[in-house]
Design a protein around this motif. Structure first.
Motif, PDB file in Angstrom:
ATOM      1  N   GLU A   1       9.555  -1.060  -4.048  1.00  0.00           N
ATOM      2  CA  GLU A   1       8.292  -1.468  -4.656  1.00  0.00           C
ATOM      3  C   GLU A   1       7.165  -0.642  -4.054  1.00  0.00           C
ATOM      4  OE1 GLU A   1       7.430  -5.670  -4.846  1.00  0.00           O
ATOM      5  OE2 GLU A   1       9.549  -6.140  -4.640  1.00  0.00           O
TER       6      GLU A   1
ATOM      7  N   GLU B   1       0.128  -8.548   2.475  1.00  0.00           N
ATOM      8  CA  GLU B   1       1.201  -9.548   2.454  1.00  0.00           C
ATOM      9  C   GLU B   1       2.548  -8.882   2.200  1.00  0.00           C
ATOM     10  OE1 GLU B   1       2.637 -13.251  -0.282  1.00  0.00           O
ATOM     11  OE2 GLU B   1       0.499 -13.093   0.132  1.00  0.00           O
ATOM     12  N   TYR B   2       2.566  -7.911   1.288  1.00  0.00           N
ATOM     13  CA  TYR B   2       3.799  -7.163   1.045  1.00  0.00           C
ATOM     14  C   TYR B   2       4.251  -6.470   2.320  1.00  0.00           C
ATOM     15  CZ  TYR B   2       7.131  -3.744  -0.592  1.00  0.00           C
ATOM     16  OH  TYR B   2       8.277  -2.997  -0.733  1.00  0.00           O
TER      17      TYR B   2
ATOM     18  N   VAL C   1       3.757  -0.366  -2.130  1.00  0.00           N
ATOM     19  CA  VAL C   1       3.077  -1.182  -1.121  1.00  0.00           C
ATOM     20  C   VAL C   1       1.682  -1.463  -1.650  1.00  0.00           C
ATOM     21  CG1 VAL C   1       2.268  -1.285   1.254  1.00  0.00           C
ATOM     22  CG2 VAL C   1       4.427  -0.147   0.721  1.00  0.00           C
ATOM     23  N   SER C   2       1.462  -2.707  -2.074  1.00  0.00           N
ATOM     24  CA  SER C   2       0.229  -3.011  -2.788  1.00  0.00           C
ATOM     25  C   SER C   2      -0.772  -3.826  -1.984  1.00  0.00           C
ATOM     26  CB  SER C   2       0.553  -3.755  -4.083  1.00  0.00           C
ATOM     27  OG  SER C   2       1.315  -4.917  -3.786  1.00  0.00           O
TER      28      SER C   2
ATOM     29  N   LYS D   1      11.122   0.240   3.857  1.00  0.00           N
ATOM     30  CA  LYS D   1      10.903  -0.787   2.836  1.00  0.00           C
ATOM     31  C   LYS D   1      12.214  -1.530   2.589  1.00  0.00           C
ATOM     32  CE  LYS D   1       7.595   1.840   0.078  1.00  0.00           C
ATOM     33  NZ  LYS D   1       7.411   2.476  -1.232  1.00  0.00           N
TER      34      LYS D   1
ATOM     35  N   ASN E   1       7.942  -7.248   3.759  1.00  0.00           N
ATOM     36  CA  ASN E   1       8.933  -6.346   3.185  1.00  0.00           C
ATOM     37  C   ASN E   1       9.070  -4.993   3.865  1.00  0.00           C
ATOM     38  OD1 ASN E   1       9.846  -8.044   0.989  1.00  0.00           O
ATOM     39  ND2 ASN E   1       7.764  -7.831   0.211  1.00  0.00           N
TER      40      ASN E   1
END
Length: 100
Positions: free
Chosen positions: A65, A71-72, A67-68, A61, A76
Motif C-alpha cells: 500500500e 496511523e498506517y 504510505v498515506s 511494509k 504496517n
C-alpha cells in the motif's frame, strides 16, 4: 544507492518510492562513517547483505500500500536496526528476545 543528507530527504528518489509506490516494500538507510557519516538510501535489500561495514535501519511494509498517514506507518511498517553484519544483527535480536 544515493547519498543524501536530511535536508534533501523530500527529494530522495528511494524514500519517495517507498512512501508513494505500493510495490516498493523496503527502504534501507545506511550511515557511511568512511565518508563523513553520509546517509545512503536504497530500496534494494541485497545492499544490506553485500555491505556489512555500515550501520543501517531497514523499513519494511507489511502490505503493498501507499504510505498515506502516520496511523498506517505505526501499524504496517516494521523497523529493524542492523549494526555490522546481518548474521550478527539477527543473533543479537534473537538473543535479546529469548535469552534471560
Amino acid at each position: 544507492s544515493v547519498r543524501a543528507d536530511v535536508d534533501h530527504l523530500e527529494q530522495n528518489e528511494y524514500a519517495n518510492n517507498f512512501l508513494e509506490d505500493s510495490t516498493t516494500l523496503t527502504l534501507v538507510v545506511s550511515r557511511n562513517t568512511l565518508e563523513g557519516d553520509a546517509l545512503e538510501f536504497t530500496n534494494d535489500l541485497s545492499a544490506v547483505v553485500n555491505n556489512s561495514q555500515h550501520s543501517r535501519i531497514v523499513f519494511v511494509k507489511r502490505t503493498e500500500e501507499i504510505v498515506s498517514n502516520s496511523e498506517y506507518m505505526e501499524n504496517n511498517i516494521l523497523v529493524f536496526q542492523m549494526l555490522g553484519s546481518p548474521v550478527s544483527s539477527l543473533y543479537q535480536t534473537i538473543k535479546a528476545v529469548y535469552a534471560p
